[in-house]
Scaffold this active site. Structure first.
Site, PDB file in Angstrom:
ATOM      1  N   LYS A  97      -0.583  -3.948  -3.474  1.00 52.10           N
ATOM      2  CA  LYS A  97      -1.865  -3.431  -2.987  1.00 52.10           C
ATOM      3  C   LYS A  97      -1.947  -1.956  -3.384  1.00 52.10           C
ATOM      4  O   LYS A  97      -1.421  -1.093  -2.696  1.00 52.10           O
ATOM      5  CB  LYS A  97      -1.981  -3.584  -1.465  1.00 52.10           C
ATOM      6  CG  LYS A  97      -3.341  -3.162  -0.905  1.00 52.10           C
ATOM      7  CD  LYS A  97      -3.411  -3.406   0.583  1.00 52.10           C
ATOM      8  CE  LYS A  97      -4.802  -3.085   1.136  1.00 52.10           C
ATOM      9  NZ  LYS A  97      -5.130  -1.649   1.034  1.00 52.10           N
ATOM     10  N   SER A 137       0.820  -1.211   0.000  1.00 49.52           N
ATOM     11  CA  SER A 137       0.000   0.000   0.000  1.00 49.52           C
ATOM     12  C   SER A 137       0.858   1.267   0.000  1.00 49.52           C
ATOM     13  O   SER A 137       1.630   1.499  -0.922  1.00 49.52           O
ATOM     14  CB  SER A 137      -0.965  -0.045   1.188  1.00 49.52           C
ATOM     15  OG  SER A 137      -1.947   0.953   1.074  1.00 49.52           O
TER      16      SER A 137
END
Length: 267
Positions: free
Chosen positions: A192, A167
């Site tokens: 992600k 992320s």
């Protein structure tokens, strides 16, 4: 009905909960005044004590002496909470003051957190207004977030990543790699990179919808591919320098190609 005299008629339950909870990092208890309405219609004013809330630092740092007299400043960043930018900035200042000649940013097992903090940390290392991340979304502005005119540090940089780097930490790693600011060492990152929005429903539940995705400055789909490291193990200084030089040459060639293509279209 109200929190600290602020009416809640136009406030969502999520926002109201944030107001009641108060600041993320508070070393002392603090009162909060509430006006509530009971099921029978009775309105009550009450004062509650918020407990002290300590937000732990996600940053640790050390100065290590390595072969050839190199002083390597190591910064371990475990997540992107509200203290990430502040504490990375402080660690950078301390390590440079102590004489660090190069830096290691350890993002292994960093599963992300606040994307805004990740973007701000990237600006500590990047300069010249380079893009930090691209977004592919109809619901968001097309202009990518960019670095400032100058960086906090120009020291050589190595970024450690693994399969649990995800992320916001992938956004940071991708920005540093694609802008030829540092080399990535370790394993391919998790992958992600979706942009999601939370919508509140009439029953106060939430609906999460994917509205876009993040790409690295050179267009790598983070969610589909993750970020590939430059090396599996720490390279020597010469290898690292050669990799960054090759990256800059490649970036310069790509820019020249785009400029030539644009010029031919104009002609």
């Amino acid at each position: 009905l109200a929190v600290s005299n602020m009416e809640l008629s136009n406030v969502t339950p999520f926002q109201a909960a944030t107001l009641i909870a108060g600041p993320d990092d508070s070393s002392t208890e603090s009162p909060v005044n509430l006006r509530v309405q009971k099921a029978d219609g009775q309105v009550l004013d009450m004062t509650l004590q918020r407990p002290a809330r300590y937000l732990p630092s996600p940053v640790s740092s050390s100065l290590q002496e390595r072969s050839g007299g190199r002083l390597v400043g190591v910064i371990r960043l475990t997540s992107f909470n509200a203290r990430a930018l502040r504490d990375v900035s402080a660690a950078l200042a301390e390590l440079q003051q102590r004489g660090a000649t190069e830096l290691v940013l350890d993002l292994r097992d960093n599963r992300g957190g606040l994307v805004s903090e990740g973007l701000e940390v990237a600006k500590l290392f990047l300069s010249d207004g380079v893009p930090i991340v691209l977004t592919q979304s109809k619901a968001m502005a097309a202009d990518p977030p960019k670095a400032g005119a100058s960086a906090t540090t120009e020291l050589p940089l190595t970024v450690l990543v693994n399969e649990h780097t995800a992320s916001a930490s992938e956004i940071l790693a991708g920005a540093l790699k694609d802008n030829c600011r540092g080399i990535l060492v370790g394993k391919r990152t998790y992958g992600k990179g979706l942009i999601q929005s939370v919508y509140e429903l009439s029953d106060s539940s939430g609906l999460v919808i994917t509205v876009g995705k993040y790409l690295t400055p050179r267009g790598v789909d983070i969610d589909r591919f993750g970020i590939a490291p430059d090396f599996g193990n720490l390279p020597g200084p010469d290898q690292a320098a050669d990799t960054l030089n090759a990256c800059k040459l490649e970036a310069g060639a790509a820019l020249s190609t785009r400029f030539a293509a644009a010029s031919s279209r104009v002609l």
